[in-house]
Design an enzyme around this catalytic site. Structure first.
Site, mmCIF file in Angstrom:
data_model
loop_
_atom_site.group_PDB
_atom_site.id
_atom_site.type_symbol
_atom_site.label_atom_id
_atom_site.label_comp_id
_atom_site.label_asym_id
_atom_site.label_seq_id
_atom_site.Cartn_x
_atom_site.Cartn_y
_atom_site.Cartn_z
ATOM 1 N N GLU B 80 0.806 -1.227 0.000
ATOM 2 C CA GLU B 80 0.000 0.000 0.000
ATOM 3 C C GLU B 80 0.834 1.269 0.000
ATOM 4 O O GLU B 80 0.605 2.175 -0.786
ATOM 5 C CB GLU B 80 -0.970 0.007 1.193
ATOM 6 N N HIS B 149 -12.141 -3.916 8.791
ATOM 7 C CA HIS B 149 -12.610 -3.938 7.400
ATOM 8 C C HIS B 149 -13.843 -3.061 7.187
ATOM 9 O O HIS B 149 -14.489 -3.150 6.159
ATOM 10 C CB HIS B 149 -12.931 -5.371 6.955
#
Lengths: 341, 345
Positions: B80, B149
């Site tokens: 990322e 999440h």
């Protein structure tokens, strides 16, 4: 105790390669290194006058890496720097006056007093960016090489990083991506053994950085960072590879900073490294060893060096005077360029 | 994942009237925006882990690789921070990347590049360098997604100068805002919401833009102003419609982008209603709710007839379990109750 010794061989054996080079080129390398040294020493001498309200990270002792690397680049090639920017900026062709104006917080600094010493940039000469976050520019440089590849541009991107940057995850991520996409990029790692005052052996296991980098799937070499010609030749090879579509290269260059991590003067006396260690590396000073080499070849003498130093000093003084006379930004300047149009 | 599909399919939204135009699903609208951008400008590329998955990120990236090739639409390493830097570097040098993430939670790994580099480069280079890139993610609320999440992180980014943050609530906006985001010369975050992905709407064909930084009235009213974006605004709008039957006439403002924030439209409405409810998909503390609430206290105090109410998430991590979720997330019932209390105060 000397923890990290110089293991290079200086210019031994280089005499026979001299014919490959134009004398003017060889002398220019010397002049460029001497120029950086003189400018850095003058910055250091004036630092406590407090006109330069900027942190500084001097490159004294590390001139050969900047000069040798940039000698293999064209103006169109891009260079990214860490926080230790002065050598990279000057070697890439950055304007000295704009650099000193930046360090004196003037509006005509190379980035309008938004950066200071740690953020020297100048797109006009390919000094594409610099970051005060260790390894910050490494993925950005990788993205730059990716843009060049996508747009079929011929420029090569080089990014300078230190030994500690290789401990950052983003460098692993960047090397992986560059190898995956075979990007036209050179990772130039100056290993000066200390991250601020933390020695390498407390941060990394006993292994060589360039071998670690090779495991990402790219050619990786170890080059004496005090030898400007060795650096130049390694870079030349890496640049040729990148331009021919051969992908990335990693170069590890052991080198020593003769001064503290930041600020003026050396801080070895605080005890984190032995003064004898610095003194051992000073014997391998990139400027003095190269001077001796050129002198033995009959290309320069003390008198010529003195003339050269005088010219550089005059240029430096003029640039400092210019910076001190330059206008400061106004409050209105604070608010511009937060967003691009 | 069948449970995933089941959940999103079970959500009920007002069906658009096909007489008003072409009806299209939310994910398809975003897909269309990406296709148009890729077609229009060779410097646009779309990447991120999973963009060429068979599920195609809710369908948002469906068929794009087939149409534009692996060079312009590609799966990326799971890196990322590194990839955010790659995106930044490419954007600084002539490209317009669209960096896709399935969940905003993963963008947290890339804050160094996003917050400290991409957002600041234009300023730090005194206006010479531009960073035209889009970072896309869909908030993943529900069905066990839990603390790692489901996060809606817009509040963490709201205070970062140099960024823009887009949060659409309709298919029309999702397409038009995405096209504006890609054409913008700054780093723009687009936060979608998974629960909106199956919502239908009227979506014109071809190119159009919805401007960044401009809110829109979704409902006109005089008693209270409900302001917010994304799925929270959808719930706010449903609450407002329900309350109309009780004689409460709510005005609903969809901000569309939370940064830059359209302060004018909130001020205008508040002058009329005197009551403000801020809804957001993120935590109330230090986020969109807090900022707009503070603006009301600082700039529009004279308009206020009652205290500002915030309807965001409590200062608690997202629970994974279904039962705990029912206590954690505001719903139409709780939003309606808050508005009732405020109006009858």
């Amino acid at each position: 105790m000397i923890r990290y010794d110089y293991h290079g061989t200086g210019f031994a054996g280089w005499q026979e390669k001299l014919d490959h080079y134009e004398p003017a080129f060889l002398l220019k390398l010397f002049r460029d290194m001497l120029r950086i040294r003189i400018i850095e020493e003058e910055i250091e001498r004036r630092y406590f006058q407090d006109h330069m309200k900027s942190p500084i990270h001097l490159v004294i002792g590390q001139e050969a890496t900047s000069v040798g690397a940039c000698a293999a680049l064209t103006r169109a090639d891009l260079l990214y720097a860490s926080h230790r920017t002065h050598g990279n900026y000057l070697a890439k062709g950055g304007d000295l006056k704009a650099m000193l104006c930046e360090m004196h917080c003037r509006i005509n600094g190379c980035v309008g007093s938004r950066g200071g010493s740690m953020h020297l940039m100048d797109k006009s000469v390919g000094m594409a960016g610099s970051s005060a976050i260790v390894a910050g520019v490494v993925p950005i440089a990788t993205g730059t090489a990716f843009a060049a590849q996508m747009q079929d541009e011929s420029y090569v991107t080089t990014v300078f990083l230190g030994d500690a940057a290789t401990e950052e995850g983003s460098v692993s991520e960047a090397l992986n991506f560059a190898a995956l996409k075979q990007l036209p990029i050179i990772y130039f790692c100056e290993n000066n053994f200390y991250s601020v005052q933390s020695p390498l052996h407390t941060r990394q296991p006993k292994r060589e950085i360039y071998k670690w980098a090779a495991s990402y799937g790219m050619p990786s070499v170890l080059v004496d960072g005090t030898n400007v010609l060795a650096v130049y030749e390694a870079m030349q090879e890496a640049v040729a590879r990148a331009k021919q579509g051969g992908g990335p290269t990693f170069i590890e260059s052991p080198v020593y900073r003769f001064r503290a991590h930041g600020g003026a003067g050396d801080d070895s006396k605080t005890g984190y490294r032995d003064i004898a260690e610095r003194e051992a590396w000073e014997k391998a000073c990139p400027i003095e060893t190269y001077f001796a080499f050129l002198k033995s070849a009959g290309l320069i003498d003390e008198q010529a060096r003195k003339v050269m130093a005088g010219e550089i000093m005059a240029e430096t003084m003029e640039a400092f005077d210019f910076a001190l006379r330059s206008p400061k930004p106004t409050e209105a300047d604070l608010y511009t360029h937060v967003y691009a149009d | 994942m069948p449970w995933d599909e089941g959940l999103v399919n079970s959500l009920v939204y007002d069906a658009p009237d096909p007489k008003e135009g072409r009806v299209l699903g939310y994910a398809k609208a975003v897909n269309e925006a990406l296709e148009i951008a890729l077609k229009q400008d060779p410097s646009v590329f779309v990447f991120g882990q999973g963009v060429d998955d068979p599920t195609a990120m809710f369908g948002v990236t469906k068929d794009l690789q087939d149409k534009f090739g692996e060079k312009r639409v590609f799966d990326s390493p799971l890196s990322e921070e590194g990839m955010m830097g790659v995106s930044t570097g490419a954007a600084m040098n002539g490209m317009r990347p669209v960096f896709m993430h399935n969940r905003p939670d993963f963008i947290l790994l890339a804050f160094n590049q996003l917050v400290t580099h991409a957002a600041k480069m234009h300023y730090m280079d005194n206006g010479l360098t531009k960073v035209p890139m889009v970072v896309w993610a869909a908030i993943g609320r529900g069905w066990g997604s839990g603390a790692q999440h489901s996060q809606a992180i817009q509040g963490l980014l709201l205070g970062v100068p140099g960024l823009k943050i887009v949060m659409p609530s309709t298919p029309y906006d999702a397409k038009g805002l995405m096209l504006s985001a890609i054409l913008d010369n700054n780093p723009v975050l687009v936060f979608e919401h998974r629960w909106l992905m199956k919502k239908d709407g009227i979506v014109p064909e071809g190119f159009y833009r919805v401007p960044l930084g401009k809110g829109i009235y979704r409902r006109r009213g005089k008693d209270v102003t409900i302001v917010g974006a994304s799925h929270a605004l959808e719930l706010g709008l449903q609450a407002a419609n329900k309350l109309a039957a009780e004689g409460i006439d709510a005005e609903v403002i969809d901000l569309r982008t939370i940064k830059p924030l359209d302060e004018e439209i909130i001020a205008e409405s508040l002058k009329k209603t005197g009551r403000l409810v801020v809804v957001d998909t993120g935590w109330s503390m230090g986020g969109v709710c807090a900022e707009i609430g503070c603006l009301a206290a600082e700039k529009w105090f004279d308009s206020l007839k009652a205290p500002v109410r915030r309807i965001g998430l409590p200062d608690i991590p997202h629970p994974a379990g279904y039962t705990l979720e029912q206590f954690f997330y505001p719903d139409v019932k709780r939003i309606s109750q808050t508005i009732r209390e405020l109006v009858h105060q």
